[in-house]
Design a protein around this motif. Sequence first.
Motif, PDB file in Angstrom:
ATOM      1  N   ILE A 250      46.123  55.162  44.469  1.00  0.00           N
ATOM      2  CA  ILE A 250      46.498  54.277  45.032  1.00  0.00           C
ATOM      3  C   ILE A 250      48.720  53.338  44.898  1.00  0.00           C
ATOM      4  O   ILE A 250      48.452  54.215  43.400  1.00  0.00           O
ATOM      5  CB  ILE A 250      46.423  52.568  45.009  1.00  0.00           C
ATOM      6  N   ASP A 251      49.638  53.645  45.670  1.00  0.00           N
ATOM      7  CA  ASP A 251      50.597  53.922  45.731  1.00  0.00           C
ATOM      8  C   ASP A 251      51.411  52.077  45.866  1.00  0.00           C
ATOM      9  O   ASP A 251      50.969  51.890  46.450  1.00  0.00           O
ATOM     10  CB  ASP A 251      51.667  54.717  46.967  1.00  0.00           C
ATOM     11  N   SER A 252      51.650  51.724  44.763  1.00  0.00           N
ATOM     12  CA  SER A 252      52.001  50.681  44.455  1.00  0.00           C
ATOM     13  C   SER A 252      52.893  49.989  43.716  1.00  0.00           C
ATOM     14  O   SER A 252      53.423  50.577  42.299  1.00  0.00           O
ATOM     15  CB  SER A 252      50.344  49.258  44.209  1.00  0.00           C
ATOM     16  N   GLN A 253      53.948  49.459  43.908  1.00  0.00           N
ATOM     17  CA  GLN A 253      54.947  49.185  42.990  1.00  0.00           C
ATOM     18  C   GLN A 253      54.689  48.528  42.053  1.00  0.00           C
ATOM     19  O   GLN A 253      54.780  47.213  41.888  1.00  0.00           O
ATOM     20  CB  GLN A 253      56.577  49.010  43.976  1.00  0.00           C
ATOM     21  N   ASN A 254      54.931  48.108  41.454  1.00  0.00           N
ATOM     22  CA  ASN A 254      55.226  47.666  39.821  1.00  0.00           C
ATOM     23  C   ASN A 254      53.420  47.333  39.377  1.00  0.00           C
ATOM     24  O   ASN A 254      52.796  45.197  39.939  1.00  0.00           O
ATOM     25  CB  ASN A 254      55.889  46.701  40.092  1.00  0.00           C
ATOM     26  N   ALA A 255      52.428  47.908  39.797  1.00  0.00           N
ATOM     27  CA  ALA A 255      50.666  47.227  40.071  1.00  0.00           C
ATOM     28  C   ALA A 255      50.592  46.197  39.125  1.00  0.00           C
ATOM     29  O   ALA A 255      50.932  46.333  37.724  1.00  0.00           O
ATOM     30  CB  ALA A 255      49.743  48.645  40.052  1.00  0.00           C
ATOM     31  N   SER A 256      49.707  45.547  39.427  1.00  0.00           N
ATOM     32  CA  SER A 256      49.398  44.478  39.070  1.00  0.00           C
ATOM     33  C   SER A 256      48.763  43.374  39.223  1.00  0.00           C
ATOM     34  O   SER A 256      47.839  43.245  39.630  1.00  0.00           O
ATOM     35  CB  SER A 256      50.508  43.774  38.149  1.00  0.00           C
ATOM     36  N   SER A 257      47.943  42.101  38.244  1.00  0.00           N
ATOM     37  CA  SER A 257      46.439  41.076  38.735  1.00  0.00           C
ATOM     38  C   SER A 257      47.703  40.998  40.073  1.00  0.00           C
ATOM     39  O   SER A 257      46.287  40.961  41.176  1.00  0.00           O
ATOM     40  CB  SER A 257      46.641  40.448  38.200  1.00  0.00           C
ATOM     41  N   HIS A 258      49.447  40.694  40.278  1.00  0.00           N
ATOM     42  CA  HIS A 258      50.059  39.840  41.445  1.00  0.00           C
ATOM     43  C   HIS A 258      49.241  41.041  42.498  1.00  0.00           C
ATOM     44  O   HIS A 258      49.226  40.418  44.064  1.00  0.00           O
ATOM     45  CB  HIS A 258      51.352  39.934  41.091  1.00  0.00           C
ATOM     46  N   THR A 259      48.991  42.750  42.571  1.00  0.00           N
ATOM     47  CA  THR A 259      49.509  43.238  43.407  1.00  0.00           C
ATOM     48  C   THR A 259      48.133  42.869  44.560  1.00  0.00           C
ATOM     49  O   THR A 259      47.905  42.359  45.694  1.00  0.00           O
ATOM     50  CB  THR A 259      48.960  44.289  43.549  1.00  0.00           C
ATOM     51  N   LEU A 260      46.497  41.991  43.172  1.00  0.00           N
ATOM     52  CA  LEU A 260      45.378  42.112  44.349  1.00  0.00           C
ATOM     53  C   LEU A 260      45.464  40.344  44.338  1.00  0.00           C
ATOM     54  O   LEU A 260      45.113  39.823  45.703  1.00  0.00           O
ATOM     55  CB  LEU A 260      44.101  41.306  43.034  1.00  0.00           C
ATOM     56  N   ARG A 261      45.568  39.146  44.688  1.00  0.00           N
ATOM     57  CA  ARG A 261      46.184  38.573  45.086  1.00  0.00           C
ATOM     58  C   ARG A 261      46.955  38.347  45.909  1.00  0.00           C
ATOM     59  O   ARG A 261      46.833  37.580  46.910  1.00  0.00           O
ATOM     60  CB  ARG A 261      47.087  37.495  43.363  1.00  0.00           C
ATOM     61  N   LYS A 262      48.064  38.784  45.669  1.00  0.00           N
ATOM     62  CA  LYS A 262      48.740  39.164  47.436  1.00  0.00           C
ATOM     63  C   LYS A 262      48.191  39.906  48.231  1.00  0.00           C
ATOM     64  O   LYS A 262      48.501  39.718  49.279  1.00  0.00           O
ATOM     65  CB  LYS A 262      51.078  39.982  46.636  1.00  0.00           C
ATOM     66  N   THR A 263      47.810  40.788  47.437  1.00  0.00           N
ATOM     67  CA  THR A 263      46.326  41.212  49.130  1.00  0.00           C
ATOM     68  C   THR A 263      45.588  40.412  49.406  1.00  0.00           C
ATOM     69  O   THR A 263      45.609  40.391  50.251  1.00  0.00           O
ATOM     70  CB  THR A 263      45.793  42.658  48.277  1.00  0.00           C
ATOM     71  N   PHE A 264      45.506  39.316  48.423  1.00  0.00           N
ATOM     72  CA  PHE A 264      44.116  38.324  49.277  1.00  0.00           C
ATOM     73  C   PHE A 264      44.961  37.396  50.371  1.00  0.00           C
ATOM     74  O   PHE A 264      44.546  36.913  51.126  1.00  0.00           O
ATOM     75  CB  PHE A 264      43.526  37.306  47.931  1.00  0.00           C
ATOM     76  N   GLY A 265      46.186  37.381  49.653  1.00  0.00           N
ATOM     77  CA  GLY A 265      47.319  36.082  50.732  1.00  0.00           C
ATOM     78  C   GLY A 265      47.478  36.710  51.959  1.00  0.00           C
ATOM     79  O   GLY A 265      47.418  36.409  52.925  1.00  0.00           O
ATOM     80  N   ARG A 266      47.925  38.298  51.571  1.00  0.00           N
ATOM     81  CA  ARG A 266      48.504  39.094  52.804  1.00  0.00           C
ATOM     82  C   ARG A 266      46.727  39.239  54.230  1.00  0.00           C
ATOM     83  O   ARG A 266      46.801  38.833  55.465  1.00  0.00           O
ATOM     84  CB  ARG A 266      48.588  40.194  52.690  1.00  0.00           C
ATOM     85  N   ARG A 267      45.773  39.828  53.247  1.00  0.00           N
ATOM     86  CA  ARG A 267      44.522  39.978  54.008  1.00  0.00           C
ATOM     87  C   ARG A 267      44.042  37.911  54.695  1.00  0.00           C
ATOM     88  O   ARG A 267      44.228  37.856  56.038  1.00  0.00           O
ATOM     89  CB  ARG A 267      43.350  39.692  53.590  1.00  0.00           C
ATOM     90  N   ILE A 268      44.617  36.813  54.036  1.00  0.00           N
ATOM     91  CA  ILE A 268      44.262  35.781  54.926  1.00  0.00           C
ATOM     92  C   ILE A 268      45.109  35.600  55.786  1.00  0.00           C
ATOM     93  O   ILE A 268      45.138  34.577  56.949  1.00  0.00           O
ATOM     94  CB  ILE A 268      43.994  34.570  53.440  1.00  0.00           C
ATOM     95  N   TYR A 269      46.275  36.275  55.391  1.00  0.00           N
ATOM     96  CA  TYR A 269      47.394  35.312  56.395  1.00  0.00           C
ATOM     97  C   TYR A 269      47.277  36.367  57.599  1.00  0.00           C
ATOM     98  O   TYR A 269      47.228  35.681  58.757  1.00  0.00           O
ATOM     99  CB  TYR A 269      49.225  35.792  56.324  1.00  0.00           C
ATOM    100  N   GLU A 270      46.967  37.538  57.620  1.00  0.00           N
ATOM    101  CA  GLU A 270      46.671  38.103  59.402  1.00  0.00           C
ATOM    102  C   GLU A 270      45.349  38.218  59.566  1.00  0.00           C
ATOM    103  O   GLU A 270      45.347  38.067  61.262  1.00  0.00           O
ATOM    104  CB  GLU A 270      46.779  39.599  58.415  1.00  0.00           C
ATOM    105  N   ASN A 271      44.170  37.451  58.820  1.00  0.00           N
ATOM    106  CA  ASN A 271      43.248  37.196  60.060  1.00  0.00           C
ATOM    107  C   ASN A 271      42.863  35.885  60.199  1.00  0.00           C
ATOM    108  O   ASN A 271      42.021  35.587  60.827  1.00  0.00           O
ATOM    109  CB  ASN A 271      41.653  37.027  58.561  1.00  0.00           C
ATOM    110  N   ASN A 272      44.197  35.020  59.626  1.00  0.00           N
ATOM    111  CA  ASN A 272      44.573  33.373  61.111  1.00  0.00           C
ATOM    112  C   ASN A 272      45.689  33.890  61.731  1.00  0.00           C
ATOM    113  O   ASN A 272      46.194  32.494  61.728  1.00  0.00           O
ATOM    114  CB  ASN A 272      44.585  32.541  58.962  1.00  0.00           C
TER     115      ASN A 272
END
Length: 197
Positions: free
Chosen positions: A135-157
């Motif tokens: 999984i290619d991710s710049q500076n992978a961390s827990s923030h990556t996961l939280r931002k993934t949640f945020g982006r998913r909510i944004y796109e699904n709404n």
Amino acid sequence: MAKPRRKSATAPLRWTHANTLIKGLMADRRYNTALLIGAGIYFGLRISDILQLRWDQIQSDQFIIKEGKTGKERMVNVHGNFLKLARRVGGQLKISADHAGLVFVHQRSDGDREKAISVTAANKRIRKAFAAYGIDSQNASSHTLRKTFGRRIYENNGRSEHALILLSHIFGHRDIGVTRRYIGLTQETISSAYLSL
């Protein structure tokens, strides 16, 4: 005098990549890491709050958590996909749905007293999983996961202003501009502007 260290930016994962990662971890019996990644993308909590989760919370339809940073109580509805994951892992590890013990425990906890893993250990676990599964991710961390949640909510709404307001409340941001930057929309808009010439 040394300059203060600046935090490195990270970006959200594609939802399909995050779920493929969880499936790979489960297939390889890396259950605890699969739950850590799942909790990050399905709950949108800060890592310090994720590390305080108990088995009885994640195996129920909803739970209340007192956020460590804000001290506010928050109701979290557990998505059906995460609930299946948590119950499957609980079954594999023979942990009952009403077990009140911590999910992410340090292996060297003091006797009867469980101790959660550290934020540093959690981020290290996340980086290792990303590297191991390509999984290619710049500076992978827990923030990556939280931002993934945020982006998913944004796109699904509907990628709407309403979605940003909703996320700013969930994340505890002071305004939607902070939320927009947090999930990477500001940089995306700037990049698109250069390409629109």
